[in-house]
Design a protein around this motif. Structure first.
Motif, short mmCIF file in Angstrom:
data_model
loop_
_atom_site.label_atom_id
_atom_site.label_comp_id
_atom_site.label_asym_id
_atom_site.label_seq_id
_atom_site.Cartn_x
_atom_site.Cartn_y
_atom_site.Cartn_z
N ASN A 103 -19.28 -72.21 7.00
CA ASN A 103 -20.33 -73.29 7.12
C ASN A 103 -21.26 -72.80 7.64
OD1 ASN A 103 -18.90 -76.11 6.10
ND2 ASN A 103 -17.30 -74.92 7.44
N ASP A 104 -21.62 -71.50 7.95
CA ASP A 104 -22.64 -70.92 8.75
C ASP A 104 -23.39 -69.68 7.79
OD1 ASP A 104 -23.77 -70.49 11.50
OD2 ASP A 104 -23.32 -68.63 10.72
N ALA A 105 -24.69 -69.54 7.66
CA ALA A 105 -25.29 -68.34 7.18
C ALA A 105 -24.98 -67.01 7.32
CB ALA A 105 -26.68 -68.54 7.15
N TRP A 106 -24.92 -66.86 8.81
CA TRP A 106 -24.70 -65.55 9.61
C TRP A 106 -23.17 -65.00 9.27
CZ3 TRP A 106 -29.12 -63.58 10.72
CH2 TRP A 106 -30.11 -64.55 10.96
N CYS A 107 -22.35 -66.25 9.23
CA CYS A 107 -20.69 -65.91 8.86
C CYS A 107 -20.64 -65.58 7.53
CB CYS A 107 -20.11 -67.15 9.07
SG CYS A 107 -18.39 -66.68 8.86
N ALA A 108 -21.43 -66.08 6.63
CA ALA A 108 -21.47 -65.60 5.09
C ALA A 108 -21.88 -64.49 5.04
CB ALA A 108 -22.15 -66.83 4.51
N GLN A 109 -22.94 -64.07 5.80
CA GLN A 109 -23.40 -62.82 5.49
C GLN A 109 -22.56 -61.56 6.06
OE1 GLN A 109 -26.15 -61.86 4.09
NE2 GLN A 109 -26.90 -60.02 5.22
N GLU A 110 -21.90 -62.05 7.21
CA GLU A 110 -20.93 -61.06 7.70
C GLU A 110 -19.86 -60.64 6.77
OE1 GLU A 110 -19.77 -58.49 10.60
OE2 GLU A 110 -21.57 -59.47 10.84
N LEU A 111 -19.19 -61.79 6.20
CA LEU A 111 -17.80 -61.54 5.23
C LEU A 111 -18.39 -61.43 3.87
CD1 LEU A 111 -15.81 -64.65 6.58
CD2 LEU A 111 -15.60 -62.27 7.34
N PHE A 112 -19.07 -61.81 3.41
CA PHE A 112 -19.41 -61.84 1.73
C PHE A 112 -20.26 -60.56 1.59
CE2 PHE A 112 -18.52 -66.61 0.91
CZ PHE A 112 -17.14 -66.34 1.17
N GLU A 113 -21.22 -60.19 2.46
CA GLU A 113 -21.98 -59.22 2.19
C GLU A 113 -21.89 -57.88 3.01
OE1 GLU A 113 -24.59 -59.49 0.20
OE2 GLU A 113 -24.92 -61.67 -0.34
N LYS A 114 -21.80 -58.02 4.17
CA LYS A 114 -21.33 -56.68 4.79
C LYS A 114 -19.79 -56.27 4.52
CE LYS A 114 -24.32 -57.60 8.88
NZ LYS A 114 -24.42 -57.72 10.28
N LYS A 115 -19.07 -57.19 4.10
CA LYS A 115 -17.52 -56.73 3.63
C LYS A 115 -17.35 -57.15 2.13
CE LYS A 115 -15.54 -57.80 8.36
NZ LYS A 115 -14.28 -58.12 9.05
N ALA A 116 -18.33 -56.92 1.46
CA ALA A 116 -18.38 -57.24 -0.04
C ALA A 116 -17.12 -56.56 -0.82
CB ALA A 116 -19.87 -56.74 -0.63
N GLN A 117 -16.85 -55.30 -0.55
CA GLN A 117 -15.82 -54.76 -1.29
C GLN A 117 -14.58 -55.52 -0.97
OE1 GLN A 117 -15.27 -50.49 -0.52
NE2 GLN A 117 -13.61 -50.33 -2.10
N ILE A 118 -14.27 -56.11 0.16
CA ILE A 118 -13.23 -56.74 0.32
C ILE A 118 -13.04 -58.22 -0.43
CG2 ILE A 118 -11.71 -57.92 2.20
CD1 ILE A 118 -12.58 -55.54 4.16
N TYR A 119 -14.14 -58.82 -0.20
CA TYR A 119 -14.41 -60.15 -0.86
C TYR A 119 -14.81 -60.24 -2.25
CZ TYR A 119 -13.22 -61.79 3.78
OH TYR A 119 -12.62 -62.25 5.14
N ALA A 120 -14.76 -59.05 -2.98
CA ALA A 120 -15.04 -59.20 -4.42
C ALA A 120 -14.15 -59.87 -5.27
CB ALA A 120 -15.42 -57.61 -4.81
N SER A 121 -12.60 -59.98 -4.94
CA SER A 121 -11.91 -60.80 -5.87
C SER A 121 -11.92 -62.19 -5.85
CB SER A 121 -10.48 -60.26 -5.59
OG SER A 121 -9.56 -60.67 -6.34
N ARG A 122 -11.16 -62.75 -6.84
CA ARG A 122 -10.79 -64.36 -6.75
C ARG A 122 -9.50 -64.58 -6.54
NH1 ARG A 122 -16.13 -65.79 -6.63
NH2 ARG A 122 -17.26 -65.40 -8.65
N PRO A 123 -9.22 -65.74 -5.99
CA PRO A 123 -7.97 -66.23 -5.64
C PRO A 123 -7.42 -66.85 -6.99
CG PRO A 123 -9.38 -67.93 -5.12
CD PRO A 123 -10.27 -66.94 -5.47
N ARG A 124 -5.72 -67.05 -7.13
CA ARG A 124 -5.29 -67.61 -8.05
C ARG A 124 -5.93 -69.20 -8.22
NH1 ARG A 124 0.76 -70.13 -8.84
NH2 ARG A 124 0.58 -70.69 -10.96
N MET A 125 -6.49 -69.35 -9.43
CA MET A 125 -6.91 -70.57 -9.73
C MET A 125 -6.28 -71.17 -10.89
SD MET A 125 -11.17 -70.27 -9.25
CE MET A 125 -11.30 -68.68 -10.00
N VAL A 126 -5.44 -71.93 -10.79
CA VAL A 126 -4.66 -72.96 -11.89
C VAL A 126 -5.59 -73.64 -12.76
CG1 VAL A 126 -2.84 -74.49 -12.49
CG2 VAL A 126 -2.65 -72.94 -10.39
N VAL A 127 -6.32 -74.24 -12.38
CA VAL A 127 -7.15 -75.17 -13.23
C VAL A 127 -8.31 -74.41 -14.21
CG1 VAL A 127 -8.55 -77.39 -13.69
CG2 VAL A 127 -6.65 -77.35 -12.09
N PHE A 128 -9.13 -73.84 -13.45
CA PHE A 128 -10.30 -73.09 -13.92
C PHE A 128 -9.94 -71.86 -14.23
CE2 PHE A 128 -14.75 -71.23 -14.08
CZ PHE A 128 -15.31 -72.24 -14.76
N GLY A 129 -8.87 -71.07 -13.78
CA GLY A 129 -8.39 -69.77 -14.23
C GLY A 129 -7.53 -69.81 -15.35
#
Length: 592
Positions: A103-129
């Motif tokens: 819920n925070d821009a700086w946290c999103a930047q820290e995880l999704f951008e600076k650790k993009a390789q780790i967070y490049a996957s998707r979880p198991r999604m039953v309905v949409f996946g």
């Protein structure tokens, strides 16, 4: 003698029955004990994980926090939880699966951008996946090993061939002409502004994808595709009702598709639908190849032709080619049109911002011609206005599909387990008072230097509308480019204001919070008045619109396929029924 034997027999039966009852009871008790032990062990694991993860509501066994979900707009609820626990991350359990909400821009930047390789996957999604496109779609594709990563990279490379940052500059003439045509349509039939914007957005991506424009908002492909995209958006929002309750009880997805909890999926778990966009693509390539060389030279090569030629290197099956085309065509039409409807709402609710934008346009552009991208350096307020459109009511309000770390990660000492759902709450990020004071006010000035509302924000754009990292929306550059030219042109040409009550003559108020509930949200229907700002501008709109219509003729064409009839035919092909052969034996045949 007989009576004694009868009594002995009855006594024996009574003893055997008692023993049998005792055995059955023991079996049932043993089963219950095993189940209770398994549930207790699983719940103990949940509580252990909860103690290490970001704070959040206390989960119940098996169902987690699912039934705490509100019926509408859960992103607001997660924003409130973040404020309650005074933390940028919260954990919310959907069944036995934890979802970490950022819920925070700086946290999103820290995880999704600076650790993009780790967070490049998707979880198991039953309905949409699993009940939708599974591993065959770039949007839902999971990266669990090197083979998955290579597969995903191929899809991403092929998508960038169509809408990469450098590629989309070649589409400027298409977007420019189509936006001129939107202005002409606004002039001729202003009350149908939503349909005009849907036609515009759909036509742009149709030309890019298939080399064929959409000439009328009555074309069924517009309503069908946008309806499909809006259904898909609804199937991405956490919920406590079916079909989204399948995420809490995934074992129910193993049952036959006629079970009642599959209602509302819109046929997503039928195989025929996957090939609709592939069939459209084949038709488009055939039509392009039949054009004379002079016509081919006058238009960009359709993306599907490039896609088919390039995909031969990788042996991609039809369903994967279909998903690449469908992602471009479907998502580009719905999200772009929704953004532009939000622009119209902002003009009605905050007319002073429209007036300020028009003053800048009059000073720099005048009334004899419309704006162009080349004018952007001289139009700082228009640039800020477009940024505020993208921030104020972002379409992908929870940042698109969830991310999932491929290994355990930590943030501020909290565990984020591998395979968990990690979702960016764009609503909370774009409505944080720290970065955006008075966030529900549409206020472009907040992006201008020297303004007291301007605040630091990660990145150089000032918004996080299109997601993050390696799963950022592939069409971002195309959407930003199209939004700029269309917003600038409509501001230049028209006054857009609240509609008047025909009886009282008073303004009909608009509700800036009345939005749909799907992942890609858009304003609920509202009335407004749209009219040209001057006679000179009206004449300029007509002149430019007619010239654009002439330039777009090279893209004229029709498709013989419609999504609804295509699905019906595919279902008929897949359907089977029992019949008797000449020997009287039953056999299964395809329905003709």
């Amino acid at each position: 003698m007989i009576s004694e034997r009868l009594l002995d027999y009855l006594a024996l039966v009574k003893v055997q029955t008692a023993v049998g009852d005792f055995g059955t009871a023991n079996v049932l008790l043993a089963v219950l004990a095993i189940v209770a032990t398994a549930v207790a062990a699983d719940y103990a694991h949940m509580l252990y994980m909860r103690s290490r993860m970001p704070p959040g509501p206390f989960p119940l066994p098996i169902i987690g926090n699912t039934f705490l979900l509100p019926d509408h707009k859960p992103w607001i609820y997660f924003e409130e939880l973040s404020k309650k626990y005074k933390t940028p991350l919260i954990t919310f359990w959907i069944g036995r699966n934890p979802t970490v909400w950022i819920n925070d821009a700086w946290c999103a930047q820290e995880l999704f951008e600076k650790k993009a390789q780790i967070y490049a996957s998707r979880p198991r999604m039953v309905v949409f996946g699993e009940l939708g496109t599974g591993q065959s779609n770039l949007v839902t594709m999971r990266i669990l090993n090197n083979a998955d990563r290579d597969h995903w990279r191929i899809h991403r490379k092929l998508m960038h061939l169509g809408v990469g940052t450098q590629t989309v500059r070649g589409y400027r003439q298409i977007q420019n002409n189509e936006s001129k045509l939107v202005a002409l349509e606004f002039l001729r039939e202003p009350k149908e502004y939503v349909k005009h914007l849907e036609r515009y957005a759909t036509s742009v991506v149709s030309i890019i994808a298939f080399g064929r424009r959409v000439a009328s908002f009555n074309d069924p492909i517009i309503t069908e595709v946008i309806a499909l995209m809006q259904l898909a958006a609804e199937l991405n929002v956490p919920g406590k009702k079916f079909p989204m309750l399948l995420e809490t009880f995934p074992f129910l997805a193993r049952f036959p598709s006629f079970m009642p909890w599959f209602r509302g999926l819109g046929g997503r778990n039928t195989k025929g639908g996957h090939y609709f966009f592939h069939t459209l693509a084949q038709e488009a390539v055939e039509q392009y190849d039949r054009k004379p060389p002079s016509e081919q030279a006058a238009m960009p090569t359709p993306y599907v032709k490039t896609l088919f030629d390039e995909s031969k290197k990788y042996n991609l099956p039809p369903n994967e080619l279909s998903s690449l085309t469908g992602n471009l065509f479907g998502a580009g039409s719905d999200t772009s049109s929704s953004t532009l409807v939000t622009f119209v709402l902002a003009c009605c609710a905050f007319p002073q911002t429209m007036n300020k934008a028009q003053a800048e346009l009059d000073s720099v552009i005048g009334h004899s011609r419309s704006p162009h991208w080349d004018d952007s350096p001289q139009l700082p307020y228009i640039n800020a206005f477009v940024k505020e459109v993208l921030r104020w009511r972002s379409v992908a309000i929870i940042g698109g599909q969830p991310h999932s770390p491929t290994q355990d990660d930590t943030y501020n000492g909290w565990l984020i387990p591998a395979g968990s759902w990690v979702q960016g709450n764009v609503w909370a990020i774009h409505h944080n008072e720290r970065e955006f004071p008075d966030p529900d006010r549409f206020y472009p000035d907040r992006y201008l230097d020297g303004n007291d509302h301007k605040r630091p924000f990660p990145g150089d754009k000032g918004y996080m509308t299109f997601g993050w990292g390696r799963r950022v929306c592939s069409g971002q550059a195309l959407a930003e480019q199209g939004t700029w030219i269309t917003v600038a042109r409509l501001l230049w040409a028209f006054t857009i204001q609240k509609a008047k009550d025909p009886t009282t003559g008073k303004d009909i108020e608009v509700d800036i919070f009345a939005y749909t509930n799907g992942l890609n949200m858009r304003p609920q229907p509202f009335k407004c008045d749209i009219f040209p700002r001057s006679e000179e501008l009206r004449q300029s709109v007509i002149r430019e619109g007619e010239q654009a219509l002439n330039d777009l003729q090279v893209h004229d064409g029709e498709s013989k396929y419609r999504m609804s009839t295509f699905y019906q035919k595919e279902k008929m092909k897949l359907a089977e029924e029992p019949v008797l052969d000449e020997m009287g034996n039953i056999k299964i045949v395809k329905v003709k």
